[in-house]
Design a protein around this motif. Structure first.
Motif, mmCIF file in Angstrom:
data_model
loop_
_atom_site.group_PDB
_atom_site.id
_atom_site.type_symbol
_atom_site.label_atom_id
_atom_site.label_comp_id
_atom_site.label_asym_id
_atom_site.label_seq_id
_atom_site.Cartn_x
_atom_site.Cartn_y
_atom_site.Cartn_z
ATOM 1 N N THR A 2 0.833 -1.195 0.000
ATOM 2 C CA THR A 2 0.000 0.000 0.000
ATOM 3 C C THR A 2 0.872 1.251 0.000
ATOM 4 O O THR A 2 1.822 1.367 0.776
ATOM 5 C CB THR A 2 -0.927 0.015 1.235
ATOM 6 O OG1 THR A 2 -1.771 -1.124 1.192
ATOM 7 C CG2 THR A 2 -1.771 1.281 1.243
ATOM 8 N N ARG A 4 1.366 4.896 1.021
ATOM 9 C CA ARG A 4 0.834 5.757 2.077
ATOM 10 C C ARG A 4 1.102 7.220 1.724
ATOM 11 O O ARG A 4 2.218 7.593 1.377
ATOM 12 C CB ARG A 4 1.460 5.373 3.417
ATOM 13 C CG ARG A 4 1.233 3.905 3.748
ATOM 14 C CD ARG A 4 2.021 3.421 4.959
ATOM 15 N NE ARG A 4 1.454 3.917 6.194
ATOM 16 C CZ ARG A 4 2.018 4.822 6.978
ATOM 17 N NH1 ARG A 4 3.199 5.351 6.645
ATOM 18 N NH2 ARG A 4 1.431 5.216 8.090
ATOM 19 N N ASP A 23 -8.122 7.433 -1.827
ATOM 20 C CA ASP A 23 -8.544 6.372 -0.909
ATOM 21 C C ASP A 23 -9.394 5.312 -1.607
ATOM 22 O O ASP A 23 -9.525 4.188 -1.101
ATOM 23 C CB ASP A 23 -9.333 6.963 0.268
ATOM 24 C CG ASP A 23 -8.417 7.389 1.415
ATOM 25 O OD1 ASP A 23 -7.331 6.790 1.554
ATOM 26 O OD2 ASP A 23 -8.795 8.309 2.158
ATOM 27 N N GLU A 29 -3.433 4.673 0.330
ATOM 28 C CA GLU A 29 -4.120 5.083 1.552
ATOM 29 C C GLU A 29 -3.649 6.478 1.957
ATOM 30 O O GLU A 29 -2.454 6.721 2.097
ATOM 31 C CB GLU A 29 -3.808 4.115 2.696
ATOM 32 C CG GLU A 29 -4.437 4.518 4.024
ATOM 33 C CD GLU A 29 -3.972 3.655 5.186
ATOM 34 O OE1 GLU A 29 -4.474 3.857 6.309
ATOM 35 O OE2 GLU A 29 -3.093 2.790 4.968
ATOM 36 N N VAL A 31 -3.011 8.712 4.728
ATOM 37 C CA VAL A 31 -2.837 8.493 6.167
ATOM 38 C C VAL A 31 -3.007 9.770 6.978
ATOM 39 O O VAL A 31 -3.164 9.711 8.202
ATOM 40 C CB VAL A 31 -1.467 7.851 6.463
ATOM 41 C CG1 VAL A 31 -1.387 6.466 5.842
ATOM 42 C CG2 VAL A 31 -0.329 8.738 5.962
ATOM 43 N N PRO A 49 5.214 8.511 5.503
ATOM 44 C CA PRO A 49 4.501 8.066 4.298
ATOM 45 C C PRO A 49 5.464 7.907 3.123
ATOM 46 O O PRO A 49 6.639 8.285 3.199
ATOM 47 C CB PRO A 49 3.505 9.196 4.050
ATOM 48 C CG PRO A 49 4.245 10.405 4.540
ATOM 49 C CD PRO A 49 4.987 9.940 5.767
ATOM 50 N N ASP A 50 4.937 7.374 2.038
ATOM 51 C CA ASP A 50 5.731 7.215 0.821
ATOM 52 C C ASP A 50 5.729 8.479 -0.021
ATOM 53 O O ASP A 50 6.723 8.819 -0.664
ATOM 54 C CB ASP A 50 5.188 6.049 -0.007
ATOM 55 C CG ASP A 50 5.151 4.762 0.770
ATOM 56 O OD1 ASP A 50 6.230 4.258 1.139
ATOM 57 O OD2 ASP A 50 4.038 4.249 1.044
#
Length: 238
Positions: A2, A4, A23, A29, A31, A49-50
């Protein structure tokens, strides 16, 4: 895996709309959401997060400063969001470490694609943003060397110079492949060689480098014309 995402925009409707789109994807996702750059930085530090999507203009700490801090302190990659493709801060945002730049009227599919591309370690630049950089430099923006005279140009093959020129014009790998009539894999190889030989982090830095050295300017020669610093016909390599 996933992806993020932290999403920062001072306009709640824009922020919630983007969050809803992202989303809805099975592999993405959101976050955290933030209303300014300081909140975005805090969320990135806390949640790791990414990708961070940052509005370029926000109150207090703007997106550029947030991008600069995030790029310097974390491994999170950033994509800048703006309402206008003529935003005066495009160059500054890219130099702050942004891995991409999108207009807020971006299509749903393109937004999702951008997040996936940047999360995978690549970068993107809309053609309209590339044109903005051209305009800035032809209007007298800073250059490190005389047009086309950076000595590092000599280490590139003819095909790599063509690839760099097309990168700087905002073309994707698929579009470059079509222009050069080669496979996507071959383009990826050329792009990788360009980055390695010039000591650049990603294609965004390659775009900046091309403008700073004057390799690209308004009215750039069409594909097939000699590029600044190119060897005589028959020189270079495939």
């Amino acid at each position: 895996m996933t992806i993020r995402v932290v999403l920062a925009d001072d306009q709640e409707l824009v922020r919630s709309g983007f969050a809803m789109i992202l989303d809805a994807q099975p592999d993405i996702e959101v976050v955290a959401e933030a209303g300014d750059g300081a909140e975005a930085v805090e969320a990135v530090r806390r949640l790791a997060p990414d990708v961070a999507l940052l509005d370029i203009r926000m109150p207090q700490t703007d997106g550029i400063e947030a991008c600069r801090v995030i790029s310097a302190e974390t491994g999170c990659r950033t994509v800048m969001l703006t309402t206008f493709d003529t935003d005066a801060y495009v160059y500054e945002a890219l130099h702050a470490g942004a891995s991409g730049f999108l207009l807020k009227d971006v299509r749903r599919d393109d937004l999702v694609h951008a997040v996936r591309v940047v999360a995978a370690g690549d970068s993107l630049l809309a053609p309209s943003v590339a044109r903005r950089l051209v305009e800035q430099y032809t209007a007298g923006g800073p250059r490190r060397t005389a047009p086309g005279q950076d000595p590092r140009l000599g280490v590139l093959t003819g095909r790599e110079r063509e690839t760099l020129l097309l990168l700087a014009r905002g073309l994707s790998n698929a579009e470059i492949a079509a222009e050069l009539v080669v496979s996507d894999h071959t383009v990826k190889t050329h792009v990788g060689n360009v980055l390695a030989k010039l000591g650049l982090r990603d294609r965004i830095q390659a775009v900046i480098w091309a403008y700073e050295t004057g390799l690209v300017a308004a009215g750039s020669p069409p594909l097939g014309s000699p590029l600044p610093g190119s060897p005589p016909p028959g020189g270079g390599g495939p």
